[in-house]
Design a protein around this motif. Structure first.
Motif, PDB file in Angstrom:
ATOM      1  N   MET A  32      55.937  92.668   5.357  1.00 10.20           N
ATOM      2  CA  MET A  32      55.096  92.871   4.372  1.00 10.20           C
ATOM      3  C   MET A  32      55.268  94.362   4.021  1.00 10.20           C
ATOM      4  O   MET A  32      54.807  94.766   2.870  1.00 10.20           O
ATOM      5  N   VAL A  33      55.511  95.199   4.970  1.00  8.74           N
ATOM      6  CA  VAL A  33      55.943  96.569   4.655  1.00  8.74           C
ATOM      7  C   VAL A  33      56.816  96.934   4.022  1.00  8.74           C
ATOM      8  O   VAL A  33      57.170  97.985   3.399  1.00  8.74           O
ATOM      9  N   LYS A  34      57.874  96.142   3.950  1.00  6.90           N
ATOM     10  CA  LYS A  34      59.147  96.139   3.224  1.00  6.90           C
ATOM     11  C   LYS A  34      59.076  95.711   1.991  1.00  6.90           C
ATOM     12  O   LYS A  34      59.867  95.766   1.089  1.00  6.90           O
ATOM     13  N   SER A  35      58.495  94.511   1.684  1.00  3.05           N
ATOM     14  CA  SER A  35      58.607  93.604   0.609  1.00  3.05           C
ATOM     15  C   SER A  35      58.050  93.838  -0.766  1.00  3.05           C
ATOM     16  O   SER A  35      56.817  94.632  -0.558  1.00  3.05           O
ATOM     17  N   LEU A  36      58.817  93.805  -1.921  1.00  3.52           N
ATOM     18  CA  LEU A  36      58.171  94.117  -3.001  1.00  3.52           C
ATOM     19  C   LEU A  36      57.819  92.747  -3.894  1.00  3.52           C
ATOM     20  O   LEU A  36      57.664  92.741  -5.059  1.00  3.52           O
ATOM     21  N   GLN A  40      53.643  89.655  -1.345  1.00  6.46           N
ATOM     22  CA  GLN A  40      53.359  90.636  -0.344  1.00  6.46           C
ATOM     23  C   GLN A  40      51.748  90.697  -0.377  1.00  6.46           C
ATOM     24  O   GLN A  40      51.199  90.873   0.681  1.00  6.46           O
ATOM     25  N   LEU A  41      51.140  90.732  -1.301  1.00  6.17           N
ATOM     26  CA  LEU A  41      49.623  91.087  -1.682  1.00  6.17           C
ATOM     27  C   LEU A  41      48.858  89.866  -0.626  1.00  6.17           C
ATOM     28  O   LEU A  41      47.907  90.453   0.138  1.00  6.17           O
ATOM     29  N   LEU A  44      49.613  90.385   2.984  1.00  6.98           N
ATOM     30  CA  LEU A  44      48.774  91.550   3.248  1.00  6.98           C
ATOM     31  C   LEU A  44      47.163  91.469   3.547  1.00  6.98           C
ATOM     32  O   LEU A  44      46.655  91.777   4.582  1.00  6.98           O
TER      33      LEU A  44
ATOM     34  N   VAL B  30      65.372  94.968  -3.750  1.00  7.28           N
ATOM     35  CA  VAL B  30      65.355  96.338  -2.902  1.00  7.28           C
ATOM     36  C   VAL B  30      63.912  96.293  -2.264  1.00  7.28           C
ATOM     37  O   VAL B  30      63.012  95.365  -2.536  1.00  7.28           O
ATOM     38  N   SER B  31      64.076  97.013  -1.191  1.00  3.01           N
ATOM     39  CA  SER B  31      62.720  96.925  -0.411  1.00  3.01           C
ATOM     40  C   SER B  31      61.932  98.146  -0.720  1.00  3.01           C
ATOM     41  O   SER B  31      62.390  99.201  -1.588  1.00  3.01           O
ATOM     42  N   ALA B  32      60.592  98.332  -0.335  1.00  5.66           N
ATOM     43  CA  ALA B  32      59.815  99.141  -0.613  1.00  5.66           C
ATOM     44  C   ALA B  32      60.417 100.831  -0.132  1.00  5.66           C
ATOM     45  O   ALA B  32      60.085 101.632  -0.866  1.00  5.66           O
ATOM     46  N   GLN B  33      60.970 100.666   0.936  1.00  3.73           N
ATOM     47  CA  GLN B  33      61.524 101.928   1.262  1.00  3.73           C
ATOM     48  C   GLN B  33      62.679 102.353   0.578  1.00  3.73           C
ATOM     49  O   GLN B  33      62.881 103.696   0.116  1.00  3.73           O
ATOM     50  N   PRO B 134      60.052  94.330 -10.224  1.00  2.99           N
ATOM     51  CA  PRO B 134      60.575  95.594  -9.483  1.00  2.99           C
ATOM     52  C   PRO B 134      61.886  96.265  -9.367  1.00  2.99           C
ATOM     53  O   PRO B 134      62.266  97.173  -9.231  1.00  2.99           O
ATOM     54  N   HIS B 135      62.677  94.753  -9.059  1.00  5.95           N
ATOM     55  CA  HIS B 135      64.192  95.178  -8.667  1.00  5.95           C
ATOM     56  C   HIS B 135      64.785  95.545  -9.801  1.00  5.95           C
ATOM     57  O   HIS B 135      65.574  96.020  -9.809  1.00  5.95           O
ATOM     58  N   ARG B 304      52.261  93.344  -8.325  1.00  9.46           N
ATOM     59  CA  ARG B 304      52.333  92.526  -7.190  1.00  9.46           C
ATOM     60  C   ARG B 304      53.074  93.677  -6.325  1.00  9.46           C
ATOM     61  O   ARG B 304      53.038  93.873  -4.840  1.00  9.46           O
ATOM     62  N   ALA B 305      54.135  94.185  -6.582  1.00 10.86           N
ATOM     63  CA  ALA B 305      55.048  95.430  -5.967  1.00 10.86           C
ATOM     64  C   ALA B 305      54.211  96.602  -5.761  1.00 10.86           C
ATOM     65  O   ALA B 305      54.813  97.347  -4.911  1.00 10.86           O
ATOM     66  N   SER B 307      51.431  97.567  -4.394  1.00 11.94           N
ATOM     67  CA  SER B 307      50.723  97.812  -3.147  1.00 11.94           C
ATOM     68  C   SER B 307      51.914  98.492  -2.094  1.00 11.94           C
ATOM     69  O   SER B 307      51.501  99.442  -1.405  1.00 11.94           O
ATOM     70  N   ALA B 308      52.833  97.720  -2.048  1.00 20.55           N
ATOM     71  CA  ALA B 308      53.813  98.110  -0.694  1.00 20.55           C
ATOM     72  C   ALA B 308      54.526  99.345  -1.160  1.00 20.55           C
ATOM     73  O   ALA B 308      54.698 100.336  -0.184  1.00 20.55           O
TER      74      ALA B 308
END
Lengths: 174, 332
Positions: A32-36, A40-41, A44, B30-33, B134-135, B304-305, B307-308
C-alpha cells in the motif's frame, strides 16, 4: 513434574492466528505504500484497524503465555542455540508490540484519527508534529523489515529442528 | 564501432514511438515513489513539499449557515463557526519559483474538529482534471516537463482532456489569490445522519475581483494577499454542487451540468497570513482523504491515488526536516 511436549491449544491458536495476521499486515503494508490503485485507500484503512486488533491480540497472547507451561527445548541443543532461540522470541514479542504502537504513533502525530471498521475512531493530535511523525514513520518501516527478517529466521529455525535435527520442536506448535 | 549504433537509432526510435502510442491506451502502472520522483524532478528542495512547494500559511474560519447539515453529519456544517489552518500555494516543485508563472493556484484547508475528527481539503483553480487516472496523469506531467510540443501531442492523444482544455483556454489568472475559484475537482459523498449518501463537488467562490496585479516580482501573489488580509478578511462562498443519478462521480475529467442543484454552505473567511516555514501549515499533509464522519471518498481513481502520493511526499520531506533538526541540535 514433567514439562509438556506440545504447546497448549491457546498458545497454538495465538501463534497461527497471529502468523496469518502478521503475514497479511506486512504484505498489505509493503504494497500500500507503493500503490496508486483505487484499492489502496481500503487496504490502508483495514491495515490501521487490524493494527489495533494485532495490539489487543499480542497483549492477550503475552498474558496467556506467562500463565502457561511451555515445552522445553531439546536437552541436546547447545546452550548458545537455546540462548538465540530465547532472544529471538523476546525480539518477536517486542516487535509485535512495536509495530502497532509505532504505526499508531505516526498517525497520531500526523493528526490522522484512525477509523476502526467504521465502529469508532482512535484519537490523534490536534496539532501535527512533523518531526515525531517522521521518527515513528521511519521506525515503523525499519521495524517492519526487521520483523520480516526475524520471521524468516524463525521459520528457518523451525525447519532446522524438523528436517535436520529431526526433533519435536516444530511439532510442538502444530 | 559507430556504424551499427547509428543504424540502430531509427529502429530504436520507431520502437519507442510505438511503445508510446500503445501507452496512450493503457498507460504503464507507476508507483507512488515514481510519481513523487517525477514531481520532485532533478532539483531537490529538501524539506519542502514535492508538489506545490511554494506557498504561505493562512488562518481563518468557516462560518456555516447550516444549509448543508441535512446532507452531511460532519459537525462543521451545523450553523456556527469553525476555525481552520490553511495554505495558499502555486503548482511546481520549487519553493522560490515566481508566483505569476505558475499555471495552477491552490488553497488547502485543515479543520481540526476534535481528536477523532479531522478534515483536510486540497483545492485547485481548474474545475476538472485533464485525465482520469494517476498513470495517465504521470504521462501528462512528463509531457508538461518535456515542453509545449509534447503537451500538445499529449492532449491530442487524450480526448478526455477536452473539458480541461476548454477551461484552460478561457482561464484568466486573477491579480490575487482572493479572486480565484478553488475546486475540489474530485467528487466526494456526503453522508447524513440517516445514512443517506449524496455525491458532491465543491468550489470556493471568490467575493472580490482583482483584474490587475498591484505587485510584481517573484512573490507578487504572496505580497498581495498578505497586504489584502492585513486590511480586512478575504471571503469565499463555499458552494456544493449535488450530483444527479445520471452524473459520474468517479470521473474527474467531466464537470456536471450547470443546472445541478447548488448549496451554499457558508463562508470561508481568511483572516491571517504567515510565512510557511514560520507557521503551523508547513507540518500538515493536506491529504484530501483525511475525512471526518459524514464525508466519504468516491471511487474516482485520481482521488484514490492521492493518499499514497501525498504520503510519499510527506514522508520524504518530514525525514529531511527531522534529519536537519537532528544535525542542528548536534551542532549546539
Amino acid at each position: 513434574m514433567t514439562k509438556p511436549t506440545r504447546f497448549p491449544l491457546s498458545m497454538r491458536l495465538f501463534h497461527w492466528g497471529m502468523a496469518a495476521l502478521m503475514l497479511a499486515m506486512l504484505t498489505a503494508g509493503l504494497l500500500m505504500v507503493k500503490s496508486l490503485e483505487p484499492w489502496q485507500l481500503n487496504v490502508l484503512n483495514l491495515h490501521k484497524a487490524f493494527g489495533l486488533l494485532a495490539l489487543l491480540l499480542v497483549s492477550l497472547r503475552l498474558v496467556n503465555r506467562l500463565r502457561q507451561q511451555l515445552p522445553a527445548l531439546p536437552d541436546s541443543l547447545p546452550a548458545i542455540q537455546k540462548a538465540i532461540a530465547r532472544a529471538s522470541h523476546y525480539l518477536l514479542y517486542g516487535l509485535m508490540f512495536a509495530m502497532p504502537l509505532s504505526g499508531y504513533a505516526m498517525q497520531y502525530f500526523a493528526g490522522r484519527p484512525v477509523e476502526v471498521f467504521g465502529w469508532f475512531r482512535l484519537p490523534a493530535a490536534l496539532e501535527v508534529n512533523i518531526g515525531l511523525y517522521s521518527l515513528f514513520r521511519e521506525m515503523h518501516g525499519i521495524l517492519a523489515l526487521a520483523l520480516v527478517a526475524l520471521i524468516m529466521l524463525h521459520i528457518a529455525g523451525a525447519l532446522h529442528h524438523h528436517v535436520i535435527r529431526k526433533d519435536k520442536v516444530l511439532k510442538s506448535m502444530l | 564501432m559507430m556504424q551499427p549504433n547509428t543504424l540502430m537509432l531509427p529502429a530504436l526510435l520507431t520502437l519507442l514511438l510505438s511503445a508510446g502510442s500503445a501507452a496512450a491506451k493503457t498507460p504503464p502502472k507507476v508507483s507512488a515513489q515514481q510519481f513523487v520522483d517525477l514531481q520532485q524532478g532533478n532539483s531537490l528542495f529538501a524539506g519542502f513539499r514535492r508538489a506545490h512547494a511554494k506557498g504561505l500559511c493562512v488562518s481563518g474560519e468557516f462560518r456555516s449557515n447550516g444549509e448543508l447539515a441535512p446532507y452531511s453529519s460532519a459537525s462543521l456544517f451545523k450553523a456556527g463557526v469553525t476555525p481552520f489552518v490553511g495554505r495558499l500555494s502555486i503548482a511546481g516543485n520549487n519553493p522560490t519559483a515566481p508566483d505569476l508563472k505558475a499555471p495552477v493556484r491552490s488553497l488547502a484547508l485543515s479543520f481540526s474538529l476534535s481528536r477523532t475528527e479531522q478534515w483536510r481539503l486540497a483545492m485547485n483553480t481548474p474545475p476538472v482534471m485533464a485525465v482520469a487516472d494517476p498513470h495517465t496523469f504521470y504521462q501528462q506531467i512528463q509531457a508538461i516537463q518535456a515542453g509545449p510540443e509534447a503537451i500538445q501531442q499529449f492532449f491530442a492523444a487524450h480526448p478526455e482532456s477536452s473539458e480541461f482544455r476548454t477551461w484552460a483556454a478561457q482561464y484568466k489568472p486573477s491579480g490575487s489569490f482572493a479572486g480565484e475559484t478553488y475546486h475540489s475537482i474530485n467528487a466526494f459523498y456526503l453522508i447524513n445522519s440517516d445514512g443517506q449518501q449524496q455525491a458532491v463537488r465543491w468550489a470556493l467562490m471568490p467575493t472580490v475581483t482583482a483584474d490587475t496585479m498591484a505587485f510584481d516580482g517573484d512573490n507578487a501573489l504572496q505580497q498581495e494577499i498578505s497586504a489584502r488580509i492585513a486590511e480586512g478578511p478575504v471571503v469565499f462562498n463555499w458552494v456544493f454542487t449535488l450530483a444527479d443519478a445520471s452524473d459520474d462521480e468517479n470521473n474527474a475529467t467531466k464537470a456536471w451540468p450547470a443546472s445541478r442543484r447548488q448549496v451554499n454552505a457558508g463562508q470561508i473567511v481568511l483572516t491571517g497570513t504567515a510565512a510557511q516555514l514560520e507557521s503551523n501549515c508547513h507540518g500538515i499533509n493536506f491529504d484530501p482523504l483525511v475525512l471526518p464522519s459524514g464525508i466519504k471518498a468516491t471511487a474516482d481513481p485520481i482521488l484514490r491515488a492521492r493518499s499514497a502520493a501525498y504520503a510519499e511526499s510527506y514522508r520524504r520531506r518530514a525525514k529531511e526536516q527531522f534529519q536537519g533538526a537532528l544535525e542542528e541540535s548536534s551542532h549546539d
